[in-house]
Motif scaffolding. Structure first.
Motif, PDB file in Angstrom:
ATOM      1  N   LYS A  35       0.780  -1.265   0.257  1.00 54.02           N
ATOM      2  CA  LYS A  35      -0.059   0.076   0.017  1.00 54.02           C
ATOM      3  C   LYS A  35       0.784   1.328   0.109  1.00 54.02           C
ATOM      4  O   LYS A  35       0.226   2.303  -0.534  1.00 54.02           O
ATOM      5  CB  LYS A  35      -0.914  -0.111   1.238  1.00 54.02           C
ATOM      6  CG  LYS A  35      -2.026  -0.959   1.079  1.00 54.02           C
ATOM      7  CD  LYS A  35      -3.108  -0.986   2.154  1.00 54.02           C
ATOM      8  CE  LYS A  35      -3.809  -2.076   2.142  1.00 54.02           C
ATOM      9  NZ  LYS A  35      -4.800  -2.478   3.224  1.00 54.02           N
ATOM     10  N   ARG A  36       1.952   1.189   0.539  1.00 55.44           N
ATOM     11  CA  ARG A  36       2.820   2.367   0.820  1.00 55.44           C
ATOM     12  C   ARG A  36       3.437   2.788  -0.850  1.00 55.44           C
ATOM     13  O   ARG A  36       3.517   3.695  -1.130  1.00 55.44           O
ATOM     14  CB  ARG A  36       4.030   2.187   1.854  1.00 55.44           C
ATOM     15  CG  ARG A  36       4.668   3.447   2.110  1.00 55.44           C
ATOM     16  CD  ARG A  36       5.658   2.896   3.148  1.00 55.44           C
ATOM     17  NE  ARG A  36       6.557   2.012   3.087  1.00 55.44           N
ATOM     18  CZ  ARG A  36       7.636   1.804   2.515  1.00 55.44           C
ATOM     19  NH1 ARG A  36       8.141   2.725   1.674  1.00 55.44           N
ATOM     20  NH2 ARG A  36       8.338   0.623   2.625  1.00 55.44           N
ATOM     21  N   THR A  37       4.086   1.650  -1.360  1.00 56.71           N
ATOM     22  CA  THR A  37       4.778   2.004  -2.671  1.00 56.71           C
ATOM     23  C   THR A  37       3.866   1.613  -3.838  1.00 56.71           C
ATOM     24  O   THR A  37       4.267   2.118  -4.998  1.00 56.71           O
ATOM     25  CB  THR A  37       6.118   0.892  -2.613  1.00 56.71           C
ATOM     26  OG1 THR A  37       5.529  -0.400  -2.840  1.00 56.71           O
ATOM     27  CG2 THR A  37       6.900   1.111  -1.477  1.00 56.71           C
TER      28      THR A  37
END
Length: 191
Positions: A78-80
């Motif tokens: 979800k972050r990258t």
């Protein structure tokens, strides 16, 4: 011949233990009675064997479809925004088919168990259609033989044999890898 009281107690204990053993062995081979039956609207399809429903009381339930194991879908960080765990062949197709069958529709869940991830393990019904069985029959999931119990086992195994014979979905792959084996292989690699 009259038995001594000690022997009578021993016989009673043996009968109780034999009855308990018979009960335990018979309960292992048969599915439990449903815990509960609930209805709700499917609000999310996670992959080919997991959904979320919202009940009329606005409770969100995470659901694992009983007796099936679908190919894994790719997991995105979800972050990258990048894939950090690859998926399997037919993972996306399985997800799409399940989504097409149930997304936004009212279903009836027959809750048979609760798994280690606290998901309801359910038979999912859309009107008179057994969605779990459809996924196996159409070749978008395999019968999860390690967990299938009577009275469902025979029906699911028959549906899988039909799908295999017709080379439907996952059974058309030349090197099909069971989702269970795929997960174990990834765990061994450290993913």
């Amino acid at each position: 011949m009259r038995l001594k009281p000690f022997h009578n107690k021993t016989i009673v204990i043996l009968f109780i233990l034999a009855g308990l053993a018979t009960f335990l062995l018979s309960s292992l081979s048969f599915a439990r009675e449903p815990i509960r039956t609930v209805t709700g609207t499917v609000t999310k399809v996670t992959d080919g064997d997991s959904i979320h429903i919202t009940t009329p009381e606005r409770t969100i339930l995470k659901v694992r479809l009983y007796g099936i194991d679908a190919p894994e879908t790719a997991k995105i960080n979800k972050r990258t925004g990048r894939v950090n765990i690859p998926g399997q062949p037919y993972g996306k197709e399985s997800w799409k088919v399940l989504r097409g069958k149930v997304m936004g529709k009212q279903v009836r869940l027959v809750i048979l168990d609760i798994d280690k991830h606290r998901r309801m393990v359910c038979m999912v019904w859309l009107d008179s259609r057994n969605i779990n069985l459809e996924m196996v029959r159409e070749g978008y999931a395999e019968a999860f033989v390690e967990y299938l119990k009577e009275p469902y086992r025979e029906q699911f195994m028959s549906a899988q044999q039909e799908a295999q014979a017709e080379k439907r979905g996952i059974w058309s792959l030349p090197n099909y890898e069971r989702p269970r084996d795929f997960r174990k292989r990834l765990e061994a690699r450290g993913n």
